[in-house]
Write a protein that holds these residues in place. Structure first.
Motif, short mmCIF file in Angstrom:
data_model
loop_
_atom_site.label_atom_id
_atom_site.label_comp_id
_atom_site.label_asym_id
_atom_site.label_seq_id
_atom_site.Cartn_x
_atom_site.Cartn_y
_atom_site.Cartn_z
N ALA A 227 0.83 -1.21 0.00
CA ALA A 227 0.00 0.00 0.00
C ALA A 227 0.86 1.25 0.00
CB ALA A 227 -0.92 -0.01 1.22
N LYS A 228 1.96 1.21 0.73
CA LYS A 228 2.85 2.37 0.82
C LYS A 228 3.36 2.78 -0.57
CE LYS A 228 7.18 1.76 1.89
NZ LYS A 228 7.90 2.43 0.74
N ASP A 229 3.77 1.80 -1.37
CA ASP A 229 4.29 2.12 -2.70
C ASP A 229 3.23 2.81 -3.56
OD1 ASP A 229 6.65 0.93 -1.93
OD2 ASP A 229 6.22 -0.99 -2.90
N THR A 230 2.01 2.30 -3.51
CA THR A 230 0.92 2.89 -4.29
C THR A 230 0.62 4.31 -3.83
OG1 THR A 230 -0.11 0.74 -4.70
CG2 THR A 230 -1.53 2.68 -4.86
N GLU B 194 -4.06 11.14 3.79
CA GLU B 194 -4.65 10.47 4.94
C GLU B 194 -4.41 8.96 4.88
OE1 GLU B 194 -9.01 9.08 5.96
OE2 GLU B 194 -8.88 11.24 5.60
N ALA B 195 -4.63 8.39 3.69
CA ALA B 195 -4.42 6.94 3.53
C ALA B 195 -2.96 6.58 3.73
CB ALA B 195 -4.91 6.49 2.16
N LEU B 196 -2.05 7.43 3.24
CA LEU B 196 -0.63 7.18 3.44
C LEU B 196 -0.28 7.26 4.91
CD1 LEU B 196 2.16 6.63 2.27
CD2 LEU B 196 2.42 9.10 1.86
N GLY B 197 -0.87 8.23 5.63
CA GLY B 197 -0.62 8.33 7.06
C GLY B 197 -1.07 7.08 7.80
N LEU B 198 -2.23 6.53 7.41
CA LEU B 198 -2.71 5.30 8.04
C LEU B 198 -1.78 4.13 7.74
CD1 LEU B 198 -4.94 3.96 9.71
CD2 LEU B 198 -6.21 3.60 7.58
N THR B 199 -1.25 4.12 6.52
CA THR B 199 -0.29 3.07 6.14
C THR B 199 0.98 3.17 6.97
OG1 THR B 199 -1.18 3.03 3.88
CG2 THR B 199 1.03 2.13 4.21
N GLU C 81 2.46 6.46 -1.90
CA GLU C 81 3.54 7.44 -2.06
C GLU C 81 3.57 7.97 -3.49
OE1 GLU C 81 6.80 6.17 1.36
OE2 GLU C 81 7.04 5.39 -0.68
N ALA C 82 3.30 7.09 -4.46
CA ALA C 82 3.24 7.54 -5.85
C ALA C 82 2.09 8.51 -6.05
CB ALA C 82 3.10 6.34 -6.78
N ARG C 83 0.95 8.23 -5.44
CA ARG C 83 -0.20 9.12 -5.55
C ARG C 83 0.09 10.50 -4.94
NH1 ARG C 83 -5.42 7.77 -8.04
NH2 ARG C 83 -5.14 5.62 -8.69
N VAL C 84 0.71 10.49 -3.78
CA VAL C 84 0.99 11.76 -3.09
C VAL C 84 1.99 12.58 -3.89
CG1 VAL C 84 2.05 12.76 -1.04
CG2 VAL C 84 0.33 10.96 -0.80
N ARG C 85 2.96 11.92 -4.49
CA ARG C 85 3.92 12.66 -5.33
C ARG C 85 3.21 13.31 -6.51
NH1 ARG C 85 7.39 8.22 -4.25
NH2 ARG C 85 6.72 7.20 -6.18
N GLU C 86 2.26 12.61 -7.09
CA GLU C 86 1.57 13.14 -8.27
C GLU C 86 0.50 14.16 -7.89
OE1 GLU C 86 -0.57 11.47 -12.37
OE2 GLU C 86 0.05 10.08 -10.78
N TYR C 87 -0.16 13.94 -6.75
CA TYR C 87 -1.27 14.82 -6.34
C TYR C 87 -1.05 15.25 -4.89
CZ TYR C 87 -3.38 12.42 -10.36
OH TYR C 87 -3.62 11.90 -11.60
#
Length: 324
Positions: free
Chosen positions: A204-207, A223-228, A209-215
């Motif tokens: 999940a982290k890999d997915t 929020e989802a990355l923080g939960l991860t 982190e890529a999303r946060v970099r792009e958006y």
């Protein structure tokens, strides 16, 4: 165009759209719309945008009055009673909300948003899971099936629901975006399989982190990355992402989106084992209009780590039956 003629009502309406949907500047939206007062005051789209902005600013009665005017302007529009019903749900005026949502379905049978808010009302009362069970049977209802299985303590059923990562992600328990590996990780964690949870959190982290970099300005991804990160034990990273999510839509300044963000950050602290921080945010969220009734929160799989805490149970009783 606004620089050329700042008093032009049509230009100010478009400016209001930009400020609302792009900048989320709610006061600015109302300022732009005020230029149209007396000219476009009874224009349906102008009044609708005003209702949305007033709701975001927690000006609930003004927003509700705008929805009532909209219903008079166009009684055949199903979106007006749907959004009015949504507002009434947030205020916990459930009978009024159901009446408005039923009106929307009379105008437009099967109206998706109206049906969705009725499902959320079911969650708010905790009296039934029928609508959740129905949605779990949809071809695209994997995240509903996951939620239903988690609420029933059926860990294998929950894992089966999100086994196909190609299906994407689910908007679980509110305005969330969780990739299926994160849902799998939460399931493994609830089942006590720490090793499997670690692998799923890593995926999940890999997915994310890529999303946060792009958006980077999309709070749901942060929020989802923080939960991860919380599931991985990365306390500082988890808290940082959660706070960034909350900074984008603060509880105290965005009456519609703020509670969603606060609730998500509470889940992050719950998974970090920081119970007092989680309960403090939950108390703040449950003290303002939102979907988060005691019945909703008690059954939410995101908060499994703190359900048995005495402070959690005390907080649920404090807010049970609250109406705004």
């Amino acid at each position: 165009a606004w620089a050329m003629d700042s008093t032009n009502v049509d230009v100010n309406y478009v400016k209001g759209l930009y400020l609302f949907y792009v900048e989320r500047d709610l006061e600015g939206t109302l300022d732009a719309l005020s230029v149209a007062a007396g000219t476009l005051d009874h224009d349906f789209n102008t009044r609708l945008l005003r209702a949305y902005a007033e709701r975001g600013l927690s000006r609930w009665e003004a927003s509700n009055q705008s929805f009532r005017v909209l219903a008079e302007l166009n009684p055949l529009d199903p979106n007006t009673p749907t959004e009015f019903g949504h507002s009434l749900l947030l205020l916990r005026r459930l009978e009024e909300a159901e009446s408005a949502l039923r009106r929307a379905l009379e105008v437009s049978p099967g109206h998706g948003a109206a049906e969705y808010y009725l499902y959320r009302m079911e969650r708010m009362t905790g009296e039934s899971t029928q609508r959740l069970e129905d949605r779990a049977q949809w071809e695209t209802g994997h995240h509903f099936a996951w939620e239903l299985a988690m609420r029933q303590g059926d860990w294998s059923g929950a894992l089966e629901a999100v086994a196909d990562e190609a299906k994407g992600a689910g908007t679980v328990t509110g305005e969330r975006w969780y990739p299926f590996p994160l849902l799998s990780a939460l399931t493994h964690l609830a089942a006590g399989d720490i090793v499997a949870a670690e692998g799923a959190f890593s995926a999940a982290k890999d997915t994310l982190e890529a999303r946060v970099r792009e958006y980077p300005e999309v709070p749901t991804y942060r929020e989802a990355l923080g939960l991860t990160y919380a599931g991985m034990g990365r306390r500082d990273d988890a808290a940082q992402e959660g706070q960034r999510s909350l900074d984008l839509f603060p509880i105290e300044s965005d009456g519609l989106l703020g509670p969603y963000r606060g609730y998500g950050v509470a889940a992050i602290y719950a998974h970090l084992g920081e119970v007092s921080e989680a309960l403090g945010l939950l108390d703040q969220v449950m003290s303002v209009p939102s979907h988060y009734t005691s019945e909703w929160v008690e059954q939410d799989p995101l908060l499994i780590p703190i359900r048995d805490d005495p402070g959690f149970k005390e907080l649920m009783e404090k807010h049970r039956g609250r109406v705004f």
